[in-house]
Enzyme design. Structure first.
Site, PDB file in Angstrom:
ATOM      1  N   CYS A 155     -10.186  15.749  21.903  1.00  0.00           N
ATOM      2  CA  CYS A 155     -11.083  15.997  20.925  1.00  0.00           C
ATOM      3  C   CYS A 155     -11.365  17.696  20.671  1.00  0.00           C
ATOM      4  O   CYS A 155     -10.315  18.319  20.355  1.00  0.00           O
ATOM      5  CB  CYS A 155     -12.509  15.357  20.879  1.00  0.00           C
ATOM      6  SG  CYS A 155     -13.313  15.476  19.226  1.00  0.00           S
ATOM      7  N   HIS A 255     -10.640   9.916  21.527  1.00  0.00           N
ATOM      8  CA  HIS A 255     -11.281   9.972  22.784  1.00  0.00           C
ATOM      9  C   HIS A 255     -10.739   8.813  23.837  1.00  0.00           C
ATOM     10  O   HIS A 255     -11.347   7.720  23.884  1.00  0.00           O
ATOM     11  CB  HIS A 255     -12.775   9.847  22.511  1.00  0.00           C
ATOM     12  CG  HIS A 255     -13.319  10.970  22.160  1.00  0.00           C
ATOM     13  ND1 HIS A 255     -14.197  11.801  23.207  1.00  0.00           N
ATOM     14  CD2 HIS A 255     -13.757  11.643  20.950  1.00  0.00           C
ATOM     15  CE1 HIS A 255     -14.502  12.997  22.232  1.00  0.00           C
ATOM     16  NE2 HIS A 255     -14.519  12.608  21.113  1.00  0.00           N
ATOM     17  N   GLU A 257     -10.839   8.669  26.721  1.00  0.00           N
ATOM     18  CA  GLU A 257     -11.813   8.298  28.004  1.00  0.00           C
ATOM     19  C   GLU A 257     -12.817   6.989  27.584  1.00  0.00           C
ATOM     20  O   GLU A 257     -13.479   6.461  28.657  1.00  0.00           O
ATOM     21  CB  GLU A 257     -12.451   9.536  28.422  1.00  0.00           C
ATOM     22  CG  GLU A 257     -13.678   9.990  27.638  1.00  0.00           C
ATOM     23  CD  GLU A 257     -13.344  10.443  26.295  1.00  0.00           C
ATOM     24  OE1 GLU A 257     -14.195  11.196  25.757  1.00  0.00           O
ATOM     25  OE2 GLU A 257     -12.271  10.668  25.819  1.00  0.00           O
TER      26      GLU A 257
END
Length: 276
Positions: A155, A255, A257
């Site tokens: 990001c 994202h 993660e």
């Protein structure tokens, strides 16, 4: 017996001379800042530096803190890396070298906007000005690029990667509230990807789902030097950039993660590259 004594004396003299030379010879301990200097022990966990945010804590006795979401740390651990949190403050060259000397890879986290002045643009009414010490990430990323360290930007991390490589951002996407902000999911499509396509085991041109939480993006007209756009959303905005060389250099606007399955595969590829 006499010959034996003379031989022992000669060996002692030679050893003392060698010790003196080694002790007094000038030896450079400073690594070449353009290369990874720490020898890689492939049985050890690769050490992954994770950038942090410098933010107000709300406590009078300790007003600031260096912070990072656990999702980043946990993703590195699940993939087999050793997370090393990097404090966020204006770094000088010596400090930057000292940190990078210990690392096998660098993870650039998301967060608030970087100053548009960094890439020659003018801020607008949507520009967030709350990020503290933004220059820390810029200095660290440029130093890691020079060393050819494996880098994974997420990001805002993808954005600072592009800025550090002399690229530009779109200061604000007009459709951000409806399409990109707030954790919305939408499709993206691969375009000439090597790293992203390889990690996801997808052919060129394939579509995949991303989770979106941003209002800026890499300017498709100005990708950074040595970077190529390798994925776009259906509105044409940039979802991924990759290095054009052989090393692991990847920035994604979404994202991973927080994206089980596909996101884990991206971290697995990153950690595998850091082990090499």
């Amino acid at each position: 017996m006499k010959k034996y004594i003379l031989l022992v004396i000669a060996l002692l003299v030679a050893g003392a001379g060698a010790f003196f030379l080694c002790r007094n010879s000038p030896v450079s301990t400073r690594p070449n800042s353009n290369q990874r200097s720490r020898p890689m022990d492939r049985t050890a966990l690769p050490r992954i530096g994770i950038t942090t945010a410098f933010e107000a804590s709300g406590r009078a006795t300790a007003p600031y803190r260096h912070a990072v979401y656990d999702t980043y740390v946990s993703a590195v651990r699940r993939a087999g890396g050793l997370p090393i949190l990097l404090p966020n403050y204006p770094l000088n060259e010596a400090e930057c070298d000292a940190y990078l000397d210990t690392l096998d890879g660098l993870l650039l986290i998301g967060g608030l906007d970087y100053p548009p002045e960094y890439y020659g643009r003018t801020p607008d009414s949507f520009t967030q000005r709350q990020r503290l010490n933004p220059e820390s990430d810029l200095i660290l990323t440029r130093a890691a690029l020079r060393r050819e360290l494996p880098i994974f930007g997420i990001c805002g991390g993808a954005q600072i990667l592009n800025i550090a490589a002399n690229g530009k951002l779109i200061v604000h996407l007009e459709n951000a509230p409806d399409f990109h902000a707030g954790g919305k999911s939408h499709s993206a499509q691969l375009h000439g990807s090597r790293l992203l396509a390889g990690a996801l085991a997808l052919p060129d041109g394939a579509k995949f789902t991303v989770n979106s939480s941003h209002h800026q993006a890499v300017d498709p007209v100005y990708p950074g030097e040595g970077l190529a756009i390798t994925a776009r959303a259906s509105d044409g905005s940039v979802e991924a950039i990759e290095g054009t060389g052989k090393r692991f250099l990847l920035g994604v606007q979404f994202h991973p993660e927080r994206l089980p399955g596909a996101g884990d595969r991206l971290f697995d590829a990153f950690i595998a590259a850091a082990k090499q």
